[in-house]
Design a protein around this motif. Structure first.
Motif, PDB file in Angstrom:
ATOM      1  N   ASP A  78      26.025   3.958  15.935  1.00  0.00           N
ATOM      2  CA  ASP A  78      25.502   3.509  14.750  1.00  0.00           C
ATOM      3  C   ASP A  78      24.161   4.206  14.709  1.00  0.00           C
ATOM      4  O   ASP A  78      23.657   4.364  13.657  1.00  0.00           O
ATOM      5  N   GLN A  79      23.425   3.821  15.766  1.00  0.00           N
ATOM      6  CA  GLN A  79      21.861   4.270  15.850  1.00  0.00           C
ATOM      7  C   GLN A  79      21.837   5.614  15.658  1.00  0.00           C
ATOM      8  O   GLN A  79      20.992   6.238  14.839  1.00  0.00           O
ATOM      9  N   GLU A  82      22.082   6.518  11.867  1.00  0.00           N
ATOM     10  CA  GLU A  82      21.126   5.781  11.179  1.00  0.00           C
ATOM     11  C   GLU A  82      19.982   6.924  11.508  1.00  0.00           C
ATOM     12  O   GLU A  82      19.279   7.445  10.611  1.00  0.00           O
ATOM     13  N   GLU A  85      20.489  10.159   9.296  1.00  0.00           N
ATOM     14  CA  GLU A  85      20.401   9.813   7.901  1.00  0.00           C
ATOM     15  C   GLU A  85      18.598   9.872   7.785  1.00  0.00           C
ATOM     16  O   GLU A  85      18.127  10.351   6.703  1.00  0.00           O
ATOM     17  N   LYS A  86      18.133   9.029   8.568  1.00  0.00           N
ATOM     18  CA  LYS A  86      16.469   9.090   8.414  1.00  0.00           C
ATOM     19  C   LYS A  86      16.045  10.691   8.685  1.00  0.00           C
ATOM     20  O   LYS A  86      15.116  11.060   7.916  1.00  0.00           O
TER      21      LYS A  86
END
Length: 120
Positions: A78-79, A82, A85-86
């Motif tokens: 999950d990290q 994220e 995406e960033k």
């Protein structure tokens, strides 16, 4: 020569106890559909394959350890998602800024060219 069911059970339990296979990997490798099957094997066979001096760990401990590791892996995935995406957002913003800088440099160059021609 095909292994007997008992030999397969012992092989699976030994591999899991040795840390060579996770429960899900053993299920896939030996085509076992239900996790409870392996857990039952571990209850019945692990005391037999463990060294006599070593106390037999409870199957529950293995499940808890495996679940905590899986939770950590899922959290890390999950990290990573994220962060990816960033990173994509940052790259898009960088590209936008680079385009603006290029446009401003073009305007500045054009302005300088007009000023040099009007001075002559």
């Amino acid at each position: 020569m095909k292994k007997s069911r008992k030999d397969t059970q012992i092989e699976v339990v030994k591999a899991i106890l040795a840390g060579e296979l996770l429960l899900e990997e053993a299920m896939e490798k030996y085509d076992i559909r239900d996790k409870r099957t392996i857990l039952n094997w571990m209850k019945s066979i692990s005391p037999l394959v463990q060294k006599k001096t070593e106390p037999a760990p409870h199957v529950h401990e293995y499940v808890v350890k495996e679940n905590s590791l899986l939770r950590k892996v899922i959290g890390l995935q999950d990290q990573l998602r994220e962060l990816e995406e960033k990173n994509a957002q940052i790259l898009a913003q960088r590209n936008t800024l680079m385009e603006k800088v290029t446009q401003l440099e073009g305007k500045l160059h054009a302005q300088e060219k007009i000023e040099t021609t009007s001075d002559v």
